[in-house]
Structure formats: structure tokens, C-alpha cells
Enzyme design. Sequence first.
Site, short mmCIF file in Angstrom:
data_model
loop_
_atom_site.label_atom_id
_atom_site.label_comp_id
_atom_site.label_asym_id
_atom_site.label_seq_id
_atom_site.Cartn_x
_atom_site.Cartn_y
_atom_site.Cartn_z
N GLY A 88 0.79 -1.23 0.00
CA GLY A 88 0.00 0.00 0.00
C GLY A 88 0.82 1.27 0.00
O GLY A 88 0.31 2.33 0.37
N GLU A 113 9.81 -0.79 5.26
CA GLU A 113 9.08 -1.29 6.43
C GLU A 113 7.63 -1.62 6.08
O GLU A 113 6.94 -2.28 6.86
CB GLU A 113 9.14 -0.30 7.58
CG GLU A 113 8.53 1.06 7.29
CD GLU A 113 8.64 1.99 8.50
OE1 GLU A 113 8.41 1.52 9.63
OE2 GLU A 113 8.96 3.17 8.31
N TYR A 160 16.16 13.32 -6.38
CA TYR A 160 14.93 13.26 -5.58
C TYR A 160 14.59 14.67 -5.13
O TYR A 160 15.41 15.33 -4.50
CB TYR A 160 15.20 12.38 -4.36
CG TYR A 160 14.09 11.48 -3.93
CD1 TYR A 160 12.97 11.98 -3.27
CD2 TYR A 160 14.16 10.11 -4.14
CE1 TYR A 160 11.96 11.14 -2.84
CE2 TYR A 160 13.16 9.26 -3.71
CZ TYR A 160 12.06 9.78 -3.06
OH TYR A 160 11.07 8.95 -2.63
#
Length: 582
Positions: free
Chosen positions: A162, A230, A502
Site C-alpha cells: 500500500g 518497512e 529526488y
Amino acid sequence: MDGGIMTQNSYSIRRVKQNLQEKENACAYIINMHKVCRCTQYRLGGMVLPTFKEWIEKTFGASLEHKTTSRASLNVNDVPPSIVNEEFLQDLRATNISYSQDAEDRVFRAHGHCLHEIFVLREGMFKRIPDIVVWPVCHEDVVKIVELACKHNLCIIPFGGGTSVSSALECPEEEKRTIVSLDTSQMNRILWIDEKNLTACVEAGIVGQDLEKQLGESGFCTGHEPDSMEFSSLGGWVATRASGMKKNIYGNIEDLVIHIKMVTPRGIVEKNCQVPRMSTGPDIHHFIMGSEGTLGVVTEVTIKIRPLPEYQKYGSVVFPNFERGVACLREVAKQRCAPASIRLVDNAQFQFGHALKPQVASIFTSFLDGLKKFYITKFKGFDPNILCVATLLFEGDREKVLQHEKQVYDIATKFGGLAAGEDNGQRGYMLTFVIAYIRDLGLDYYVIGESFETSVPWDRVLDLCRNVKERIVRECKEKGVQFAPFSTCRVTQTYDAGACVYFYFAFNYRGISDPIHVYEEIERAAREEILANGGSLSHHHGVGKLRKRWMKESISDVGLGMLRSVKEYVDPSNIFGNKNLL
């Protein structure tokens, strides 16, 4: 919950919700200097951050007196009803595959982590969400689900961790069929480890940190560490062509993959052997990697593994300016001596990281920090408003690490760099994981922010960084943003021919009636600037629905047609109808 969720699935759901709650709790630390950082899984855990409140107020014009509130809980009356064909439910029950039509389970899998998705969660509700969530526990379960979807003409959207930041998980509003969220979280086993060939076969739903932990118990690792490790899953890495912070040693996901098994509406796609390389026409793995859930579900992946590194050492280098830092990274890449991770942050991001520095434990430590600052700014003449910092991570055999470290620092010296210590290097490395937590909390104080990335040739790195940051500032002013935006960048991965850059930008949206619309216009302009300066559409975040308007420009009309042809053959009924990429 509906559908009689099995005990193991209930545990998984609780674990996912617990992870989300921990993330929400972790955000509580960053504003008030008198509060302690509660993000216990990082080195900032339990630390007082004495200067962060001042930085927030100075940078964004934010104030603790101006706070927004999000909804305290989900109102099930706001959730679109579940529309599921009863015949499909009967067939699904016969498979004994767990499922749920519970509102919370469905909303949880209706989104990723894009700014606008988080904003919707705080302020309202998605117009279209999955009608049902299913939890396969193995490859065979996925085959059954896909067969049922084809039989009943349903839409499947695979769900891993997700963590998508490309709107890939959002349900198309116009989709009238039943939408099935296929949650792979129960497919989380290491099926086997081959110590002779240094490979492991792993189910695709395993989360990155669990994969590394389980491999570590046997003395191995993949070394793949994306910022999202994670929460993100192995299948998600494959589906988006992911990249990790330590790719210089271990490679990107395409370098790690040996074998992929994927279930499609046409059947199972896989190679007949598990070998390091084949010359059998175009590599089918490259149709799968980056397909973003449009062709099928990745169920099993065989990946390269390495013995756990004997030695690990952080480091950092201060450069007088960003130009010198980029030149140093270019030389390190040219000599092919990059450590596991080498990342260069510009001055704005350096100031941000410095604001997150914990309160020192003693007067002596404070004195040493002051001495270092005096040496760098006064004795060496570095301007604190211009200097930039590179963070380093070395891994491997201890003797080789120390030799490697000397080589990199010798190169840095030639470009005016000064060694800045291990502690700064480790804190800078961990900052990457913490930033996402800070982004979400900023919404409580009228600050919205996001990150996006690109890859670019070395000779265009400086121009692209400067032009994109300037474009963001200019667009904010033109769109009526009252406070100067935070616009910053870092070089995160290096290659022979270029680098990944980034960007972060954020602004105080007080006084703006539709901040998400303004943000999206600014990000769109920034992306146009990236492409105009020779950058790629994405280095590792993927395309999803957020960036697909530029796909034709990025890969050509013919290239896009090739992808469409594969989609039409593999999935003629558009069972995997998330509308990503195409």
C-alpha cells in the site's frame, strides 16, 4: 468483519492497522521542542529536537496556533456500498479463501500514500473503493481468484504494502464491475533458500523488513532497501521496478530477480529454468517488471541473496557547495568505487536535517559540535547557507571497507570535501525513512508537501536541479501561495551515465481554498520542467495514473502501442483494470 476472516488473516489485518497507527503516533514528535520524539524504530526515538519548532515556523510561516483537524474515525455511512455478485460470492466461499466486505478493510486498500490520497482520508471519502477484499495464502489461491474474476467479469486490483505514490491503487471512478482488492499479505513465506547458488524463492506478499529479518536469521540478505521497506512488498518492488538505497552493491530489483511467477487471465507466465541469463528473445521479466498490476499478479519471485556483510560503517562529507558535491559523486561513479550508498543533499535539505538534530547529552558534546562548526565555517570558510553534505554507507569485509572508505574520502578531498563523521552519516541515512512521517503530520499545521524523483545524465544534473527548484518557487508565487515554499533536492543513486535526483517541496496553504488542486498544478509544472531538462518520467516510483499522461512522450507512440498490444493479448477482458500506465 464479513465473510468469516480466518484467524491468520485477522492477525495480518491487525498488524497492518498497528503499523499504520504506529506511523500516526510517530508523527507526534516533530513540532513542539518540549516534546520527545516518539518514533521509536529510528535513532530519533526518545530524543528531544530543540530546534525543529523554530525551523518549521521560519521555513513555512507555520504556527502552533493555526492547526487543522482531520476526521477522528471512519464514518461507515460515507463509504460507498459494496456491490458484489452473489454468484461470485458463492463460488468464492467454495474455495475457502478468506474475504471481507467490511468498510474499513475496503477503504484501507483504496489508496496509496500520495498527498491527495492522504488529504482525502483526512477530509472526505473516495468516490470509488474496492467492493471486496480477498486474502490468498499461496499461488494456487491466486489462480482460483483470477479464474473466478474471468468467469464473472470482475476487476482485480492487486494490493501489496500500500505504499504507492503514483495513484496506482486508486479505483477508477467509472468502473462499474465489482472491484476485487487482492491482498497478498498472507503470501509472506520464504519457500526455500539455495545456499550454493545464493538464491531464495519468496512469496510476493512479504514485506521488505520481514524479508531481510527472515533471511538474516539464516545469515543472508538481499540488500534491497527502498525508503518504504518497512511497509512495501516484494511483489510491489517487481511491479514498479523498484530501486534501493544500497543499489551500488546489491543492484536494483531488475538486477536481483532470477525468476518470476505471475498469474494472468491467459494463464501462468514463468521461465522454464532459474538461470542468471538467457538469450531467448526479449526478456519476459521486463514485461512483468514495471507492469504495475495491469497484466496479472506476481505470486513468487526467486531473488539473489548475499551473506550478511561482516562490517558496516557510515560516513559523511561536507562540501563548500552543491556543484562541488555533484562533481565528487560524478568522479566516484567514473572510478566505479561508490559505496553501498552515497547521497548528496543540497543546502536546504541540510538545514532540514540539522533541525532534526537531537538535543546533546552533555556540555562536552555541545562544545565539540560547536568546535566542528567553527572549524568548517570559520577556519575553512564554508558558508553555512551554501554548503551541502554527502552521506555514505560502506558494507562488506572490514579490511576492504576501510580501503574503500579511504579511496572515497581521497576523491572527496580533491573537490574540497571535509570528512564530517559517522554520526552525521547515520542520521542522514535514517532521515530518509523519517521524512514520510513528517509529511503527514505537516497537514495538521497547514503544510502540504510531497516528493518526486527522476533520473538524468550527469551533464544535466546541475541545470535540472536548479531549474526545477526555481520553477517550483515561481509556480507557487503565481498560484497565490502566500509563504515561500520549501524546495529542495538530493542526488540519491549514481550510475556510469547519470544519477537519480529526488525532489521535495512543501508550502503553507493557509488562505488557499483548494490546496490539493494548487499542489497538483505545481507538481505538474515541475514534472514538465524535469522532462524539458532531459530527465526521465520516473526513476523508481513508477507511473500509475498520476504520470501516465506523459507516457507517449517518454517511450514514443510505437513504444506505447507495444505495451498496449501485450495488455490486449494477456488480459483481453481487462480483468486487471486499474488503468495504470496506459
